[in-house]
Write a protein that holds these residues in place. Structure first.
Motif, PDB file in Angstrom:
ATOM      1  N   GLY A 117       0.765  -1.236   0.000  1.00 57.30           N
ATOM      2  CA  GLY A 117       0.000   0.000   0.000  1.00 57.30           C
ATOM      3  C   GLY A 117       0.799   1.291   0.000  1.00 57.30           C
ATOM      4  N   HIS A 118       2.125   1.233  -0.121  1.00 53.96           N
ATOM      5  CA  HIS A 118       2.928   2.463  -0.201  1.00 53.96           C
ATOM      6  C   HIS A 118       2.367   3.361  -1.314  1.00 53.96           C
ATOM      7  CE1 HIS A 118       6.410   5.089  -0.583  1.00 53.96           C
ATOM      8  NE2 HIS A 118       6.854   4.604   0.566  1.00 53.96           N
ATOM      9  N   PRO A 119       2.246   4.689  -1.049  1.00 53.30           N
ATOM     10  CA  PRO A 119       1.594   5.559  -2.044  1.00 53.30           C
ATOM     11  C   PRO A 119       2.418   5.784  -3.326  1.00 53.30           C
ATOM     12  CG  PRO A 119       2.394   6.846  -0.180  1.00 53.30           C
ATOM     13  CD  PRO A 119       2.565   5.411   0.190  1.00 53.30           C
ATOM     14  N   ASP A 120       3.725   5.578  -3.277  1.00 49.51           N
ATOM     15  CA  ASP A 120       4.546   5.856  -4.470  1.00 49.51           C
ATOM     16  C   ASP A 120       4.215   4.917  -5.623  1.00 49.51           C
ATOM     17  OD1 ASP A 120       5.797   7.798  -3.095  1.00 49.51           O
ATOM     18  OD2 ASP A 120       7.778   6.832  -3.022  1.00 49.51           O
ATOM     19  N   ARG A 121       4.350   5.451  -6.824  1.00 51.40           N
ATOM     20  CA  ARG A 121       4.264   4.627  -8.035  1.00 51.40           C
ATOM     21  C   ARG A 121       5.599   4.721  -8.733  1.00 51.40           C
ATOM     22  NH1 ARG A 121       0.905   3.201  -5.417  1.00 51.40           N
ATOM     23  NH2 ARG A 121      -1.334   2.994  -5.764  1.00 51.40           N
ATOM     24  N   LYS A 122       6.079   3.590  -9.287  1.00 52.80           N
ATOM     25  CA  LYS A 122       7.404   3.570  -9.909  1.00 52.80           C
ATOM     26  C   LYS A 122       7.307   3.077 -11.337  1.00 52.80           C
ATOM     27  CE  LYS A 122      10.055   4.103  -6.033  1.00 52.80           C
ATOM     28  NZ  LYS A 122      10.818   3.347  -5.044  1.00 52.80           N
ATOM     29  N   ARG A 123       8.378   3.337 -12.074  1.00 47.07           N
ATOM     30  CA  ARG A 123       8.433   2.818 -13.436  1.00 47.07           C
ATOM     31  C   ARG A 123       9.367   1.621 -13.484  1.00 47.07           C
ATOM     32  NH1 ARG A 123       8.866   7.554 -17.491  1.00 47.07           N
ATOM     33  NH2 ARG A 123       8.074   5.990 -18.953  1.00 47.07           N
ATOM     34  N   PHE A 124       9.347   0.912 -14.594  1.00 50.92           N
ATOM     35  CA  PHE A 124      10.046  -0.360 -14.675  1.00 50.92           C
ATOM     36  C   PHE A 124      11.530  -0.267 -14.295  1.00 50.92           C
ATOM     37  CE2 PHE A 124      12.641  -3.461 -16.901  1.00 50.92           C
ATOM     38  CZ  PHE A 124      12.075  -4.638 -16.463  1.00 50.92           C
ATOM     39  N   CYS A 125      12.260   0.686 -14.885  1.00 56.39           N
ATOM     40  CA  CYS A 125      13.707   0.719 -14.648  1.00 56.39           C
ATOM     41  C   CYS A 125      14.070   1.100 -13.216  1.00 56.39           C
ATOM     42  CB  CYS A 125      14.406   1.630 -15.658  1.00 56.39           C
ATOM     43  SG  CYS A 125      14.440   0.879 -17.304  1.00 56.39           S
ATOM     44  N   GLU A 126      13.132   1.765 -12.504  1.00 56.90           N
ATOM     45  CA  GLU A 126      13.387   2.032 -11.083  1.00 56.90           C
ATOM     46  C   GLU A 126      13.301   0.742 -10.277  1.00 56.90           C
ATOM     47  OE1 GLU A 126      11.491   5.947  -9.637  1.00 56.90           O
ATOM     48  OE2 GLU A 126      10.235   5.295 -11.312  1.00 56.90           O
ATOM     49  N   ILE A 127      12.268  -0.046 -10.515  1.00 54.07           N
ATOM     50  CA  ILE A 127      12.130  -1.267  -9.711  1.00 54.07           C
ATOM     51  C   ILE A 127      13.069  -2.370 -10.199  1.00 54.07           C
ATOM     52  CG2 ILE A 127       9.760  -0.708  -9.066  1.00 54.07           C
ATOM     53  CD1 ILE A 127       8.845  -2.978 -10.926  1.00 54.07           C
ATOM     54  N   LEU A 128      13.545  -2.234 -11.443  1.00 56.78           N
ATOM     55  CA  LEU A 128      14.507  -3.212 -11.976  1.00 56.78           C
ATOM     56  C   LEU A 128      15.697  -3.362 -11.041  1.00 56.78           C
ATOM     57  CD1 LEU A 128      15.762  -4.934 -14.326  1.00 56.78           C
ATOM     58  CD2 LEU A 128      16.642  -2.783 -15.253  1.00 56.78           C
ATOM     59  N   LEU A 129      16.167  -2.228 -10.509  1.00 61.26           N
ATOM     60  CA  LEU A 129      17.389  -2.244  -9.701  1.00 61.26           C
ATOM     61  C   LEU A 129      17.094  -2.267  -8.212  1.00 61.26           C
ATOM     62  CD1 LEU A 129      19.289   0.435 -11.810  1.00 61.26           C
ATOM     63  CD2 LEU A 129      19.565  -2.035 -11.930  1.00 61.26           C
ATOM     64  N   GLU A 130      15.838  -2.505  -7.821  1.00 62.45           N
ATOM     65  CA  GLU A 130      15.474  -2.239  -6.444  1.00 62.45           C
ATOM     66  C   GLU A 130      15.148  -3.442  -5.557  1.00 62.45           C
ATOM     67  OE1 GLU A 130      12.192   0.332  -4.752  1.00 62.45           O
ATOM     68  OE2 GLU A 130      13.359   1.741  -5.960  1.00 62.45           O
ATOM     69  N   GLY A 131      14.418  -4.433  -6.001  1.00 62.34           N
ATOM     70  CA  GLY A 131      14.023  -5.523  -5.099  1.00 62.34           C
ATOM     71  C   GLY A 131      12.734  -5.197  -4.375  1.00 62.34           C
ATOM     72  N   LEU A 132      12.755  -5.337  -3.028  1.00 67.05           N
ATOM     73  CA  LEU A 132      11.548  -5.068  -2.240  1.00 67.05           C
ATOM     74  C   LEU A 132      11.192  -3.590  -2.286  1.00 67.05           C
ATOM     75  CD1 LEU A 132      12.042  -7.052   1.108  1.00 67.05           C
ATOM     76  CD2 LEU A 132      10.429  -7.586  -0.720  1.00 67.05           C
ATOM     77  N   ALA A 133       9.898  -3.290  -2.156  1.00 69.31           N
ATOM     78  CA  ALA A 133       9.443  -1.911  -2.033  1.00 69.31           C
ATOM     79  C   ALA A 133       9.853  -1.372  -0.657  1.00 69.31           C
ATOM     80  CB  ALA A 133       7.930  -1.861  -2.208  1.00 69.31           C
ATOM     81  N   PRO A 134       9.880  -0.043  -0.485  1.00 68.90           N
ATOM     82  CA  PRO A 134      10.327   0.537   0.791  1.00 68.90           C
ATOM     83  C   PRO A 134       9.490   0.081   1.988  1.00 68.90           C
ATOM     84  CG  PRO A 134       9.949   2.269  -0.864  1.00 68.90           C
ATOM     85  CD  PRO A 134       9.547   0.981  -1.483  1.00 68.90           C
ATOM     86  N   ASP A 135       8.245  -0.301   1.783  1.00 67.71           N
ATOM     87  CA  ASP A 135       7.412  -0.763   2.898  1.00 67.71           C
ATOM     88  C   ASP A 135       7.471  -2.278   3.082  1.00 67.71           C
ATOM     89  OD1 ASP A 135       6.066  -1.520   0.629  1.00 67.71           O
ATOM     90  OD2 ASP A 135       4.164  -0.572   1.142  1.00 67.71           O
ATOM     91  N   GLY A 136       8.426  -2.922   2.424  1.00 62.58           N
ATOM     92  CA  GLY A 136       8.581  -4.372   2.581  1.00 62.58           C
ATOM     93  C   GLY A 136       7.682  -5.176   1.657  1.00 62.58           C
TER      94      GLY A 136
END
Ligand SMILES: *Cc1c(COP(=O)(O)O)cnc(C)c1O
Length: 471
Positions: free
Chosen positions: A8-27
């Protein structure tokens, strides 16, 4: 296309941001805001495409921040006959009337994880070069993920791999595949513990946001959305090969551990691919089978995690399961958090047996499940050799057994072949009294010098090792 977190984290991301990220900031885990829909006309058009072009079409629906010419080149460079052994990339063969094997294991490390990881390696190199950035990949493996990641990332610019694995629990062949790599950007870390200890370490390090940022930590575990997306492609390819141009449904059986592979099938089905049933096949570590039978999801501790002869499925909590449950509860992030943060956190389990949502798992989402034991595995390997002169690995054998329990006349059943038998030679010898054939390039690898460090099951020790080895 934007991506959201299951929690439920309010942020929305694009593909290349989550490509390098793994889990969302809220787990939570990332999912697309919506599943793009594929109609019959599109399916008809895609049917004739070579695998790399099919991959480009599907990926394009989810990736709008890489120019199409570049994405097309990345797909073409990844899915070649040189790397995967055949022009079809994932050839399908009929084993017996209505039962098919889809070969996903002819990549560099002889397990299906190459299908996603080879793409990920090329995506990472592309995106890191574009940003002028570096990435340190921290992973956990019970065998196949680690080798697939290392073979995909070895020698790639801007990437280091730190791969944890449970000390002494992989097959000698798997160990040799990983530990014999001498590339400077590849670090093998053997952890005194089981696979879930490794997975917990990766989670703990990723949840330390300061460390994660400072050392630019990324992941290649199956929670990475790009991996899941790459796997969606072979459900389409399998469907096209099992059908002859009509829109008749097909079922898939998927040897499952972390629920990544079968979750890709779920995504394909949500896009409109005519999949009737998704059969989740487990071994003695049957958390997932228990859920689909009873509605109760009860994770196991390290001591209750059995060491089995299909070790890549020796998992006591399935890291991708949260994605499916998010859809199951109608994408209600509050309810999802209640289940995964509060109930699992407090009791180690949640219970949907009395919830109307549970019925939907089978009725609306098409899920069924099955479970195998060591004896079943041996019997299936023997039977398949005897009747069809075909050797299957222990994981694929778990799949075949569950598939046969769910056959419906007239509906092709595609079993995903997740590894080649040589990776699990000891079990093949136990079943058949003979070693499976070994591809030439892997002859004698057990005798090669090994590059590995041993560390306790402690996130701090792993952090210290990473810090030391990043200059
Ligand atoms: C990883 C793996 C599995 C389990 O796949 P998940 O995506 O974790 O469910 C099954 N079989 C083999 C051979 C594997 O390597």
């Amino acid at each position: 296309m934007n991506y959201l977190s299951t929690r439920g984290h309010p942020d929305r991301k694009r593909f290349c941001e989550i490509l390098l990220e793994g889990l969302a900031p809220d787990g939570g885990l990332y999912l697309p805001e919506t599943y793009p829909q594929v109609d019959t006309a599109t399916l008809a058009r895609w049917r004739a495409l070579p695998y790399a072009e099919l991959a480009f079409e599907i990926l394009s629906l989810y990736i709008d921040d890489i120019p199409p010419v570049d994405l097309k080149a990345i797909c073409a460079k990844t899915y070649t006959a040189e790397v995967f052994g055949t022009e079809e990339i994932v050839p399908l063969r009929e084993l017996e009337d209505g039962v098919y094997l889809e070969a996903l294991s002819n990549g560099p490390t002889l397990a299906f994880k190459d299908m996603a990881m080879q793409l990920l390696g090329n995506l990472f190199e592309y995106e890191l070069a574009r940003r002028g950035a570096e990435l340190n990949i921290l992973g956990a493996t019970s065998g196949d993920t680690g080798s697939a990641a290392e073979y995909a990332m070895r020698g790639k610019k801007g990437v280091r791999v730190f791969m944890t694995s449970p000390d002494g629990r992989m097959s000698p062949f798997q160990q040799a595949q990983m530990f014999s790599l001498q590339d400077e950007n590849i670090h093998n870390i053997a952890i005194t513990g089981v696979f879930d200890d490794c997975q917990d370490i990766v989670k703990a390090v990723s949840n330390d946001l300061g460390f994660k940022r400072k050392y630019r930590i990324g992941t290649v575990n199956s929670i990475n959305w790009a991996r899941l997306l790459a796997q969606v492609v072979y459900y389409f390819a399998g469907y096209f090969q099992a059908t002859a141009g009509n829109d008749k449904p097909v079922s898939f059986t998927v040897p499952s551990g972390n629920f990544g592979n079968v979750c890709a099938g779920h995504v394909a089905r949500m896009m409109g691919l005519p999949i009737q049933t998704l059969v989740v096949a487990t071994n003695e570590n049957d958390v997932l089978d228990e859920f689909f039978r009873t509605g109760i999801y009860r994770v196991r501790g390290a001591v209750d995690t059995h060491e089995t002869s299909s070790p890549s499925m020796d998992i006591s909590k399935a890291s991708n399961f949260e994605r499916f449950v998010f859809d199951l509860v109608g994408r209600d992030a509050t309810k999802l958090r209640q289940l995964f943060v509060e109930d699992l956190g407090l009791n180690g389990s949640f219970d949907l047996s009395a919830d109307p949502a549970f019925k939907q798992a089978a009725e609306r989402f098409g899920f069924k499940s099955g479970r195998s034991t060591h004896a079943d595995r041996l019997a299936t390997i023997r039977d398949t050799e005897k009747r069809f002169a075909t050797l299957v690995d222990p994981h694929t054998a778990d799949g075949l057994k569950a598939a046969r329990e769910q056959l419906v006349p007239g509906v092709p059943m595609v079993v995903l072949e997740t590894a080649l038998p040589i990776k699990f030679a000891a079990t093949l010898v136990e079943a058949l009294g003979q070693e499976p054939e070994r591809p030439k390039k892997f002859e004698g690898i057990e005798a090669l010098p090994k590059r590995v460090v041993k560390l306790p099951a402690d996130a701090e020790a792993v952090k210290a090792y990473i810090a030391e080895n990043c200059d």
